[in-house]
Design an enzyme around this catalytic site. Structure first.
Site, mmCIF file in Angstrom:
data_model
loop_
_atom_site.group_PDB
_atom_site.id
_atom_site.type_symbol
_atom_site.label_atom_id
_atom_site.label_comp_id
_atom_site.label_asym_id
_atom_site.label_seq_id
_atom_site.Cartn_x
_atom_site.Cartn_y
_atom_site.Cartn_z
ATOM 1 N N ARG A 16 -4.389 61.956 26.142
ATOM 2 C CA ARG A 16 -4.788 63.160 25.402
ATOM 3 C C ARG A 16 -3.688 63.565 24.417
ATOM 4 O O ARG A 16 -3.842 63.387 23.219
ATOM 5 C CB ARG A 16 -5.096 64.297 26.406
ATOM 6 N N ASP A 17 -2.578 64.060 24.903
ATOM 7 C CA ASP A 17 -1.526 64.530 23.997
ATOM 8 C C ASP A 17 -1.045 63.369 23.132
ATOM 9 O O ASP A 17 -0.703 63.545 21.959
ATOM 10 C CB ASP A 17 -0.359 65.098 24.815
ATOM 11 N N HIS A 207 6.895 70.103 30.236
ATOM 12 C CA HIS A 207 6.156 69.251 29.288
ATOM 13 C C HIS A 207 7.043 69.098 28.047
ATOM 14 O O HIS A 207 6.965 69.886 27.115
ATOM 15 C CB HIS A 207 4.837 69.964 28.967
ATOM 16 N N HIS A 209 8.440 67.166 24.841
ATOM 17 C CA HIS A 209 8.335 66.111 23.817
ATOM 18 C C HIS A 209 9.753 65.610 23.557
ATOM 19 O O HIS A 209 10.732 66.308 23.838
ATOM 20 C CB HIS A 209 7.661 66.661 22.565
ATOM 21 N N CYS A 240 2.143 66.147 18.078
ATOM 22 C CA CYS A 240 1.234 67.294 18.023
ATOM 23 C C CYS A 240 0.770 67.467 16.589
ATOM 24 O O CYS A 240 1.596 67.598 15.679
ATOM 25 C CB CYS A 240 1.928 68.556 18.513
ATOM 26 N N ASN A 249 5.456 62.882 23.899
ATOM 27 C CA ASN A 249 6.149 63.381 25.091
ATOM 28 C C ASN A 249 7.118 62.310 25.545
ATOM 29 O O ASN A 249 7.013 61.151 25.172
ATOM 30 C CB ASN A 249 5.154 63.613 26.223
HETATM 31 P P1 HMG Z 1 -12.320 78.035 15.095
HETATM 32 O O1 HMG Z 1 -12.682 77.347 13.817
HETATM 33 O O2 HMG Z 1 -11.561 79.315 14.984
HETATM 34 O O3 HMG Z 1 -13.554 78.270 16.098
HETATM 35 O O4 HMG Z 1 -11.522 77.015 15.979
HETATM 36 P P2 HMG Z 1 -15.032 78.675 16.002
HETATM 37 O O5 HMG Z 1 -15.372 79.235 17.340
HETATM 38 O O6 HMG Z 1 -15.256 79.529 14.776
HETATM 39 O O7 HMG Z 1 -15.796 77.280 15.834
HETATM 40 C C1 HMG Z 1 -15.720 76.493 14.654
HETATM 41 C C2 HMG Z 1 -16.568 75.252 14.866
HETATM 42 O O8 HMG Z 1 -16.042 74.478 15.943
HETATM 43 C C3 HMG Z 1 -18.023 75.550 15.246
HETATM 44 O O9 HMG Z 1 -18.803 74.482 14.736
HETATM 45 C C4 HMG Z 1 -17.986 75.479 16.744
HETATM 46 O O10 HMG Z 1 -19.244 75.173 17.307
HETATM 47 C C5 HMG Z 1 -17.040 74.333 16.975
HETATM 48 P P3 HMG Z 1 -19.588 74.578 13.325
HETATM 49 O O11 HMG Z 1 -20.468 75.770 13.476
HETATM 50 O O12 HMG Z 1 -18.506 74.790 12.283
HETATM 51 O O13 HMG Z 1 -20.244 73.265 13.229
HETATM 52 N N1 HMG Z 1 -16.342 74.419 18.265
HETATM 53 C C6 HMG Z 1 -16.249 73.394 19.127
HETATM 54 N N2 HMG Z 1 -16.713 72.144 19.092
HETATM 55 C C7 HMG Z 1 -16.402 71.348 20.156
HETATM 56 N N3 HMG Z 1 -15.671 71.760 21.193
HETATM 57 C C8 HMG Z 1 -15.203 73.007 21.267
HETATM 58 C C9 HMG Z 1 -15.491 73.888 20.195
HETATM 59 N N4 HMG Z 1 -15.170 75.168 19.953
HETATM 60 C C10 HMG Z 1 -15.699 75.487 18.772
HETATM 61 N N5 HMG Z 1 -14.473 73.409 22.306
HETATM 62 C C11 HMG Z 1 -10.777 76.141 18.057
HETATM 63 C C12 HMG Z 1 -11.016 77.389 17.250
HETATM 64 C C13 HMG Z 1 -9.965 76.542 19.290
HETATM 65 C C14 HMG Z 1 -12.110 75.551 18.489
HETATM 66 C C15 HMG Z 1 -9.986 75.116 17.183
HETATM 67 O O14 HMG Z 1 -8.892 75.783 16.639
HETATM 68 C C16 HMG Z 1 -9.557 73.921 17.938
HETATM 69 O O15 HMG Z 1 -10.378 73.128 18.383
HETATM 70 N N6 HMG Z 1 -8.220 73.743 18.101
HETATM 71 C C17 HMG Z 1 -7.703 72.652 18.880
HETATM 72 C C18 HMG Z 1 -6.363 72.253 18.384
HETATM 73 C C19 HMG Z 1 -5.806 71.190 19.277
HETATM 74 O O16 HMG Z 1 -6.526 70.482 19.968
HETATM 75 N N7 HMG Z 1 -4.473 71.056 19.240
HETATM 76 C C20 HMG Z 1 -3.792 70.062 20.012
HETATM 77 C C21 HMG Z 1 -3.763 70.386 21.458
HETATM 78 S S1 HMG Z 1 -2.512 71.584 21.893
HETATM 79 C C22 HMG Z 1 -1.135 70.660 22.200
HETATM 80 O O17 HMG Z 1 -1.141 69.482 21.962
HETATM 81 C C23 HMG Z 1 0.047 71.313 22.857
HETATM 82 C C24 HMG Z 1 0.186 70.916 24.320
HETATM 83 O O18 HMG Z 1 0.331 69.516 24.454
HETATM 84 C C25 HMG Z 1 1.396 71.604 24.934
HETATM 85 C C26 HMG Z 1 2.711 71.416 24.170
HETATM 86 O O19 HMG Z 1 3.014 70.324 23.686
HETATM 87 O O20 HMG Z 1 3.448 72.400 24.104
HETATM 88 C C27 HMG Z 1 -1.032 71.345 25.137
HETATM 89 MG MG MG Z 2 2.230 68.427 24.064
#
Ligand code: HMG
Ligand code: MG
Length: 298
Positions: A16-17, A207, A209, A240, A249
Site C-alpha cells: 500500500r504505502d 512508521h 520513512h 508519499c 518506509n
Molecule cells: P475529496 O475530493 O475532498 O472528496 O477527496 P469528495 O468526498 O468530494 O469526493 C470526490 C470524489 O471522490 C467523488 O467522486 C467521490 O465519490 C470519490 P466523483 O463524484 O468526483 O466521481 N470518493 C471516493 N472514491 C473511492 N473511494 C473513496 C472515495 N471517497 C470519495 N474512499 C478524499 C477526499 C479523502 C476522498 C481524497 O482526498 C483522497 O482519496 N485522498 C487520499 C490520499 C491518499 O491516499 N494519500 C496517501 C495515503 S496517506 C499516507 O501515505 C501516509 C501514511 O502512510 C502515514 C505516514 O506516512 O505518515 C498513512
Molecule cells: Mg507512510
C-alpha cells in the site's frame, strides 16, 4: 520504561504505502507480492487502499487485489480508508481491518485528504462508530509527527493531541508516521515519550520513512521506550504522493535483520522476505531499496 518483551510485531505496508507511490504495477504482481509476504511469515499486511482513484490511481484495483489474494490463516489483511465510502468498499472486499489516516499538520491534512485536522476527525467519527458496531478493528495513522513538508517542525503537543483523539475515539493502535523521513533519533524518542503520556505504549506503532537514512537508528533509539510494533515496506518500496521527495518506509528486510541481530523475534523468514522484495522490484525495473536484501541475494 524498558520492555522485556522480545517479540516484535511488524506491520507490512509495501503493498500500500509502497505501491501507491510507484508506477502502477499489474494487479497480479500485487497479489503475488502479498502472497509471498504472507508465506514469508508476515502476519499483518496492509494490502489495499480505498481512497479516491482520482487522487491515487495506483490503488484503484484494491478490491480486486483483496479478492484475488490467498488468505493465510493467522494473517490479517488490512486496508486504508479515508471515509465511510472507503470503509464500505473495504468491507465488501473482505478486508480484515481498516486504517484511517489523520495528520499532526494542518497543511499536510489539507493536501492529503482535502480537509483540516478537525474536519478529518469529524469524518472519522461515523466510520469508527460503524466499524465498532460491526466488530471491525480500526488502526489510526498520524502523519508528519517528526516534520511536515509544508510546515517544518510540528509541536509534540499537537502530535500527542491528535494521537490521543484517534485513540480515544476507538483506534486500537496509533501508528506515528515520520512521513517525510526527516527525523533523527533524539527527536523520535522524545516524540514517542510525549505521545506515550496520552496513549499507552503498547498501543503505539512507529512508521518511519527512510528519506534521510535515519529510520533504523530511530527505531533503535525508541526500542527501550517499550514500543514493539513497527511499520515497514519490503524492498523499501514507495514514498508519499503528497510529500515530495519522501522515500519509502524503512525496508522490512533491513529492519528484520537488525531486530534478529538484537535477539528479538519477528516470525519472519528473512530469505523468503528478500525474495518477495526482489520479485516486486523486478516488476518495477528497479533495484531493491533494501541493503540487506541486496547483500543476501547479490
Ligand atoms: P475529496 O475530493 O475532498 O472528496 O477527496 P469528495 O468526498 O468530494 O469526493 C470526490 C470524489 O471522490 C467523488 O467522486 C467521490 O465519490 C470519490 P466523483 O463524484 O468526483 O466521481 N470518493 C471516493 N472514491 C473511492 N473511494 C473513496 C472515495 N471517497 C470519495 N474512499 C478524499 C477526499 C479523502 C476522498 C481524497 O482526498 C483522497 O482519496 N485522498 C487520499 C490520499 C491518499 O491516499 N494519500 C496517501 C495515503 S496517506 C499516507 O501515505 C501516509 C501514511 O502512510 C502515514 C505516514 O506516512 O505518515 C498513512
Ligand atoms: Mg507512510
Amino acid at each position: 520504561m524498558v520492555s522485556n518483551d522480545n517479540h516484535v510485531s511488524l506491520f507490512e505496508v509495501g503493498a500500500r504505502d509502497g505501491l501507491q507511490n510507484e508506477v502502477a504495477v499489474p494487479t497480479a504482481a500485487k497479489v503475488q507480492l502479498i502472497n509471498a509476504l504472507a508465506h514469508a511469515g508476515v502476519k499483518r499486511i496492509e494490502a489495499a487502499s480505498f481512497v479516491s482513484p482520482k487522487w491515487v490511481p495506483q490503488m484503484a484495483d484494491s478490491a480486486q487485489v483483496l479478492r484475488d489474494i490467498e488468505r493465510l490463516a493467522g494473517v490479517r489483511y488490512s486496508a486504508l480508508t479515508p471515509n465511510i465510502t472507503g470503509y464500505q468498499l473495504a468491507l465488501s472486499a473482505h478486508a480484515d481491518e481498516v486504517a484511517i489516516f489523520g495528520s499532526a499538520s494542518q497543511s499536510f491534512s489539507q493536501r492529503n485528504i482535502n480537509c483540516s485536522i478537525e474536519a478529518s476527525i469529524e469524518r472519522f467519527i461515523p466510520l469508527i462508530e460503524l466499524a465498532k458496531s460491526q466488530g471491525v478493528k480500526v488502526r489510526g495513522y498520524v502523519s508528519c509527527t517528526l516534520g511536515c513538508p509544508y510546515e517544518g517542525k510540528i509541536a509534540l503537543s499537537e502530535v500527542a493531541r491528535v494521537s490521543a483523539i484517534l485513540y480515544n475515539l476507538g483506534c486500537y493502535e496509533i501508528s506515528l508516521g515520520d512521513t517525510i523521513g526527516i527525523g533523527t533519533a533524539h527527536d523520535a524518542r522524545n516524540m514517542v515519550q510525549a505521545v506515550s503520556e496520552q496513549v499507552p505504549i503498547a498501543q503505539l506503532a512507529l512508521h518511519f520513512h527512510d528519506t534521510y537514512g535515519q529510520a533504523l537508528a530511530n527505531i533503535l533509539a525508541c526500542l527501550d521506550t517499550g514500543v514493539r510494533v513497527f511499520d515497514s515496506s519490503v524492498a523499501g518500496l514507495g514514498g508519499c504522493p503528497y510529500a515530495k521527495g519522501a522515500s519509502g518506509n524503512l525496508a522490512t528486510e533491513d529492519l528484520v535483520y537488525m531486530l534478529h541481530g538484537l535477539g528479538l523475534k519477528t516470525g519472519i523468514d528473512l530469505e523468503q522476505l528478500a525474495q518477495a522484495g526482489h520479485a516486486i522490484s523486478r516488476h518495477l525495473s528497479k533495484k531493491s531499496g533494501s541493503k540487506v536484501a541486496n547483500a543476501l541475494l547479490g
